[in-house]
Design a protein around this motif. Structure first.
Motif, PDB file in Angstrom:
ATOM      1  N   ILE A   1       0.929  -1.154  -0.140  1.00  0.00           N
ATOM      2  CA  ILE A   1      -0.023   0.090  -0.113  1.00  0.00           C
ATOM      3  C   ILE A   1       1.015   1.360   0.047  1.00  0.00           C
ATOM      4  N   TYR A   2       1.817   1.184   0.793  1.00  0.00           N
ATOM      5  CA  TYR A   2       2.799   2.351   0.937  1.00  0.00           C
ATOM      6  C   TYR A   2       3.673   2.585  -0.323  1.00  0.00           C
ATOM      7  N   VAL A   3       3.885   1.256  -1.050  1.00  0.00           N
ATOM      8  CA  VAL A   3       4.742   1.464  -2.158  1.00  0.00           C
ATOM      9  C   VAL A   3       3.845   2.315  -3.344  1.00  0.00           C
TER      10      VAL A   3
ATOM     11  N   ASN B   1       1.287  13.882   9.433  1.00  0.00           N
ATOM     12  CA  ASN B   1       1.644  12.985   8.275  1.00  0.00           C
ATOM     13  C   ASN B   1       2.916  12.058   8.649  1.00  0.00           C
ATOM     14  N   TYR B   2       3.910  12.568   9.494  1.00  0.00           N
ATOM     15  CA  TYR B   2       4.857  12.006   9.793  1.00  0.00           C
ATOM     16  C   TYR B   2       4.211  10.962  11.008  1.00  0.00           C
ATOM     17  N   THR B   3       3.429  11.468  11.822  1.00  0.00           N
ATOM     18  CA  THR B   3       2.721  10.338  12.806  1.00  0.00           C
ATOM     19  C   THR B   3       2.167   8.996  12.303  1.00  0.00           C
ATOM     20  N   GLY B   4       1.431   9.443  10.978  1.00  0.00           N
ATOM     21  CA  GLY B   4       0.728   8.364  10.384  1.00  0.00           C
ATOM     22  C   GLY B   4       1.738   7.424   9.872  1.00  0.00           C
ATOM     23  N   ASP B   5       2.823   7.954   9.232  1.00  0.00           N
ATOM     24  CA  ASP B   5       4.002   7.261   8.666  1.00  0.00           C
ATOM     25  C   ASP B   5       4.747   6.317   9.744  1.00  0.00           C
ATOM     26  N   LEU B   6       4.675   6.839  11.016  1.00  0.00           N
ATOM     27  CA  LEU B   6       5.415   5.998  12.019  1.00  0.00           C
ATOM     28  C   LEU B   6       4.255   5.040  12.538  1.00  0.00           C
TER      29      LEU B   6
ATOM     30  N   HIS C   1      13.670  14.140  13.229  1.00  0.00           N
ATOM     31  CA  HIS C   1      14.789  15.188  12.841  1.00  0.00           C
ATOM     32  C   HIS C   1      14.312  15.895  11.971  1.00  0.00           C
ATOM     33  N   ARG C   2      13.656  15.214  10.970  1.00  0.00           N
ATOM     34  CA  ARG C   2      12.875  16.224   9.723  1.00  0.00           C
ATOM     35  C   ARG C   2      12.109  17.102  10.257  1.00  0.00           C
ATOM     36  N   CYS C   3      11.077  16.755  10.840  1.00  0.00           N
ATOM     37  CA  CYS C   3      10.262  17.756  11.618  1.00  0.00           C
ATOM     38  C   CYS C   3      10.980  18.951  12.312  1.00  0.00           C
TER      39      CYS C   3
ATOM     40  N   ARG D   1      14.133  19.956  11.887  1.00  0.00           N
ATOM     41  CA  ARG D   1      14.911  20.986  11.127  1.00  0.00           C
ATOM     42  C   ARG D   1      13.707  21.648   9.938  1.00  0.00           C
ATOM     43  N   ASP D   2      12.712  20.983   9.571  1.00  0.00           N
ATOM     44  CA  ASP D   2      11.766  21.870   8.740  1.00  0.00           C
ATOM     45  C   ASP D   2      11.261  22.759   9.526  1.00  0.00           C
ATOM     46  N   GLU D   3      10.766  22.689  10.905  1.00  0.00           N
ATOM     47  CA  GLU D   3      10.382  23.815  11.751  1.00  0.00           C
ATOM     48  C   GLU D   3      11.429  24.835  11.765  1.00  0.00           C
ATOM     49  N   HIS D   4      12.662  24.511  11.733  1.00  0.00           N
ATOM     50  CA  HIS D   4      13.567  25.675  11.732  1.00  0.00           C
ATOM     51  C   HIS D   4      13.660  26.500  10.563  1.00  0.00           C
ATOM     52  N   ARG D   5      13.577  25.666   9.453  1.00  0.00           N
ATOM     53  CA  ARG D   5      13.254  26.327   8.173  1.00  0.00           C
ATOM     54  C   ARG D   5      12.221  27.394   8.183  1.00  0.00           C
ATOM     55  N   CYS D   6      11.206  26.744   8.422  1.00  0.00           N
ATOM     56  CA  CYS D   6       9.719  27.662   8.263  1.00  0.00           C
ATOM     57  C   CYS D   6       9.715  28.625   9.538  1.00  0.00           C
TER      58      CYS D   6
ATOM     59  N   SER E   1      12.689  30.385  10.232  1.00  0.00           N
ATOM     60  CA  SER E   1      13.338  31.324   9.681  1.00  0.00           C
ATOM     61  C   SER E   1      12.635  32.129   8.216  1.00  0.00           C
ATOM     62  N   LYS E   2      11.754  31.433   7.541  1.00  0.00           N
ATOM     63  CA  LYS E   2      11.059  31.944   6.657  1.00  0.00           C
ATOM     64  C   LYS E   2       9.853  32.637   7.151  1.00  0.00           C
ATOM     65  N   TYR E   3       9.241  32.420   7.848  1.00  0.00           N
ATOM     66  CA  TYR E   3       7.979  32.995   8.361  1.00  0.00           C
ATOM     67  C   TYR E   3       8.102  33.755   9.600  1.00  0.00           C
ATOM     68  N   GLY E   4       9.075  33.686  10.299  1.00  0.00           N
ATOM     69  CA  GLY E   4       9.477  34.602  11.637  1.00  0.00           C
ATOM     70  C   GLY E   4       8.259  34.400  12.520  1.00  0.00           C
TER      71      GLY E   4
HETATM   72  P1  NDP Z   1       5.700  17.968   4.529  1.00  0.00           P
HETATM   73  O1  NDP Z   1       4.823  17.554   3.520  1.00  0.00           O
HETATM   74  O2  NDP Z   1       4.947  17.971   5.929  1.00  0.00           O
HETATM   75  O3  NDP Z   1       5.923  19.499   4.195  1.00  0.00           O
HETATM   76  C1  NDP Z   1       6.428  20.405   5.005  1.00  0.00           C
HETATM   77  C2  NDP Z   1       6.127  21.887   4.471  1.00  0.00           C
HETATM   78  O4  NDP Z   1       4.738  22.254   4.347  1.00  0.00           O
HETATM   79  C3  NDP Z   1       6.736  22.912   5.580  1.00  0.00           C
HETATM   80  O5  NDP Z   1       7.899  23.171   5.017  1.00  0.00           O
HETATM   81  C4  NDP Z   1       6.019  24.089   4.871  1.00  0.00           C
HETATM   82  O6  NDP Z   1       6.457  24.708   3.746  1.00  0.00           O
HETATM   83  C5  NDP Z   1       4.320  23.410   4.503  1.00  0.00           C
HETATM   84  N1  NDP Z   1       3.593  23.433   5.671  1.00  0.00           N
HETATM   85  C6  NDP Z   1       3.727  23.346   7.223  1.00  0.00           C
HETATM   86  N2  NDP Z   1       2.808  23.469   7.877  1.00  0.00           N
HETATM   87  C7  NDP Z   1       1.721  23.946   6.979  1.00  0.00           C
HETATM   88  C8  NDP Z   1       0.266  24.051   7.243  1.00  0.00           C
HETATM   89  N3  NDP Z   1      -0.052  24.148   8.393  1.00  0.00           N
HETATM   90  N4  NDP Z   1      -0.275  24.496   6.097  1.00  0.00           N
HETATM   91  C9  NDP Z   1       0.328  24.590   4.917  1.00  0.00           C
HETATM   92  N5  NDP Z   1       1.415  24.133   4.663  1.00  0.00           N
HETATM   93  C10 NDP Z   1       2.257  23.765   5.747  1.00  0.00           C
HETATM   94  O7  NDP Z   1       7.005  17.359   4.655  1.00  0.00           O
HETATM   95  P2  NDP Z   1       7.744  16.433   3.955  1.00  0.00           P
HETATM   96  O8  NDP Z   1       8.283  16.609   2.398  1.00  0.00           O
HETATM   97  O9  NDP Z   1       9.196  16.168   4.760  1.00  0.00           O
HETATM   98  O10 NDP Z   1       7.202  14.997   3.722  1.00  0.00           O
HETATM   99  C11 NDP Z   1       6.223  14.564   2.828  1.00  0.00           C
HETATM  100  C12 NDP Z   1       5.711  13.060   3.251  1.00  0.00           C
HETATM  101  O11 NDP Z   1       6.855  12.084   2.904  1.00  0.00           O
HETATM  102  C13 NDP Z   1       5.430  12.823   4.639  1.00  0.00           C
HETATM  103  O12 NDP Z   1       4.197  12.116   4.707  1.00  0.00           O
HETATM  104  C14 NDP Z   1       6.629  12.149   5.032  1.00  0.00           C
HETATM  105  O13 NDP Z   1       5.895  11.201   6.122  1.00  0.00           O
HETATM  106  C15 NDP Z   1       7.042  11.212   3.837  1.00  0.00           C
HETATM  107  N6  NDP Z   1       8.444  10.770   4.000  1.00  0.00           N
HETATM  108  C16 NDP Z   1       8.679   9.413   3.999  1.00  0.00           C
HETATM  109  C17 NDP Z   1      10.072   8.982   4.101  1.00  0.00           C
HETATM  110  C18 NDP Z   1      10.474   7.644   4.213  1.00  0.00           C
HETATM  111  O14 NDP Z   1      11.672   7.370   3.893  1.00  0.00           O
HETATM  112  N7  NDP Z   1       9.399   6.717   4.026  1.00  0.00           N
HETATM  113  C19 NDP Z   1      11.001  10.002   4.231  1.00  0.00           C
HETATM  114  C20 NDP Z   1      10.575  11.509   4.217  1.00  0.00           C
HETATM  115  C21 NDP Z   1       9.298  11.755   4.065  1.00  0.00           C
HETATM  116  P3  NDP Z   1       6.342  26.008   3.048  1.00  0.00           P
HETATM  117  O15 NDP Z   1       7.603  26.454   3.000  1.00  0.00           O
HETATM  118  O16 NDP Z   1       5.650  25.652   1.772  1.00  0.00           O
HETATM  119  O17 NDP Z   1       5.245  26.779   3.974  1.00  0.00           O
END
Ligand code: NDP
Length: 495
Positions: free
Chosen positions: A299-301, A427-432, A462-464, A466-471, A473-476
């Protein structure tokens, strides 16, 4: 994408974070889209890897280059020679004559064979043919499926590459042939992958190193797009994290798309099928745990290939450069370590009680539902610029702004409805949850099948972060408003 691998990811993203304000940027950028998605005007430096390497990162790179192949070897040998015990080989090494034990494990491990090389060469060539020579037709008759030629995200240099999205078609053809062979033609045994597993490990390593080395040399001699190259001046870092952003051969052979999805992910489900066939051969039956692992991972693939066009806009494709990390990782780490559950079940055929099997299935399906719906809600919200319905009503959101280096202000929206109002990364929680279900299907007899959930937890936490760190920096302060409104990351009330 996978974990010692998380160390690499950590380094890569530490680099990305450190590079939020780079001193050098490649240019040729254009204005972002109205909703900020895929905007080329995002804070510069968010892409990929660093321009400079500190000693800490360099040490990590060298360690990873040296250790990752041994980690894969260790897990596979633990199954082959120690009935999948992860601790026994270590205890043996500790208690016995370390070097002698190691040499004995090495001597007893099957070596490279030309038969395996032939199988692997045919496999990779077949995937290349499907990728390059069969333009997608499935999008013409599968409602809702996005295939055919699609645009990728804008690269740091401002280019938008076109991709031939035909992964679902390749997966379907490959699996149709697999079943046709297994049930009708009998050209080869369906246990062929398991039977050649360790010799195949050598072959995948050869391809993984070859492709990484080729990409490295190509970046110097004939890069696809010189403006998208990043050189740190450090050989090891460049080799591992990649120099070229989107190396290609010709117009269509894109290294990232090909190696990311095929041959590794197409193979994932075939490898599992081969394990199931081996169980049948050895024990005369396929256990319910093996069926669960096969079904949940399939299903995942399938989800991955159904959404292949969408994955063009995720971090793996939009931020990473192509080096050993991706090339070797896709060829070796993914097929060998993502499939450990099925391998384990060949050695330990677990038959779950009906209740436990139902529990595992429920966990896997609920996890998948949360993962898919969360991703879908954000995609819908961003595509429609908020003009959609989430859980039956118009979504609430926080208006936010960010600046690009040229000083222009841009606007975006962060949704606080649906799953995105429950936690910031459901989405990460569901993945986990799905990952845990694969592991739980194997029972509690050994640690080895649980490697995957440990790895995925490190990867996604970790992805979570550093993504938040990036966000941030972007949105303050707008990001702070968002985190005030949705205070938890993965699990409401906990984290
Ligand atoms: P996300 O799909 O969670 O995207 C994060 C980005 O979404 C943020 O940087 C931000 O970008 C935007 N965002 C954050 N919050 C909101 C919000 N409330 N409303 C609208 N936009 C928001 O991240 P990934 O690309 O990391 O993951 C995609 C999928 O891939 C996930 O389901 C993950 O579980 C899966 N995955 C699976 C892996 C595996 O090995 N099996 C490895 C990695 C990921 P912006 O700058 O546009 O605002």
């Amino acid at each position: 994408m996978v974990m010692l691998w998380s160390v690499g990811i950590w380094m890569r993203h530490k680099s990305a974070m450190a590079a939020v304000e780079p001193t050098v940027v490649t240019q040729r950028r254009t204005k972002g889209s109205s909703n900020g998605v895929g905007s080329s005007d995002e804070t510069l430096g968010q892409w990929g890897r660093a321009w400079e390497v500190d000693w800490f990162s360099l040490t990590g790179v060298v360690l990873l280059l040296c250790l990752a192949p041994f980690i894969v070897f260790y897990f596979i040998m633990a199954c082959d020679q120690y009935q999948c015990s992860v601790t026994e080989p270590l205890l043996d090494l500790y208690e016995g004559e370390g070097k002698a034990i190691f040499l004995s494990i090495w001597d007893r491990s099957p070596s490279f064979t030309w038969a395996a090389a032939k199988i692997y060469a045919i496999w990779v060539s077949f995937q290349v043919v499907l990728y390059m020579c069969l333009p997608d037709v499935t999008h013409k008759f599968l409602p809702g499926y996005v295939g055919g030629v699609q645009d990728g995200a804008r690269t740091p240099a401002g280019l938008i590459n076109k991709y031939q999205i035909n992964g679902l078609q390749s997966w379907l053809i490959t699996h149709a042939l697999w079943f046709a062979n297994a049930y009708h033609f009998h050209w080869f045994s369906p246990t062929i992958i398991f039977d050649n597993w360790i010799p195949l490990l050598w072959c995948t390593n050869i391809l993984g190193y070859a492709v990484a080395t080729f990409a490295f040399v190509k970046a110097y001699l004939f890069p696809t797009n010189a403006e998208d190259c990043k050189f740190t001046g450090n050989f090891f870092y460049n080799y591992m994290m990649g120099i070229e952003f989107n190396p290609r051969i010709g117009k269509w052979f894109d290294f990232k798309l090909f190696f990311n999805g095929r041959p590794g992910i197409v193979a994932w489900t075939l490898i599992n099928l081969s394990y199931a066939a081996k169980q049948q051969e050895l024990y005369g039956q396929v256990t319910n745990s093996m069926i669960l692992v096969n079904v949940l991972q399939a299903i995942y693939v399938l989800d991955f290939f159904w959404n292949e066009a969408w994955y063009l806009k995720t971090i793996d494709i939009c931020h990473d450069h192509f080096g050993w990390y991706l090339g070797w990782g896709d060829c070796v780490w993914l097929p060998f370590l993502y499939t450990l559950q099925g391998l384990y079940l060949v050695y330990h055929p677990v038959q779950l009680s009906a209740t436990n099997a139902a529990g595992v299935l429920l966990l896997g399906l609920v996890g998948y539902y949360i993962f898919r719906m969360t991703n879908h809600q954000k995609d819908l919200f961003r595509r429609s610029d908020g003009n959609c319905t989430i859980w039956g009503r118009k979504p609430a959101y926080i208006e936010c702004a960010y600046s690009s280096v040229d000083g222009q202000r841009h606007h975006s929206k962060l949704m606080i409805s649906g799953f995105w109002g429950v936690a910031r990364h459901l989405n990460y929680t569901g993945d986990l949850m799905g990952s845990l279900a694969y592991c739980a299907a194997c029972g509690t007899g050994h640690l080895l099948p649980y490697f995957y959930i440990v790895y995925m937890t490190i990867l996604l936490v970790h992805r979570c972060v550093r993504d938040e760190h990036r966000c941030h920096s972007k949105y303050g302060k707008d990001w702070t408003r968002y985190t005030d409104a949705v205070p938890y990351r993965l699990l409401p009330g906990v984290f």
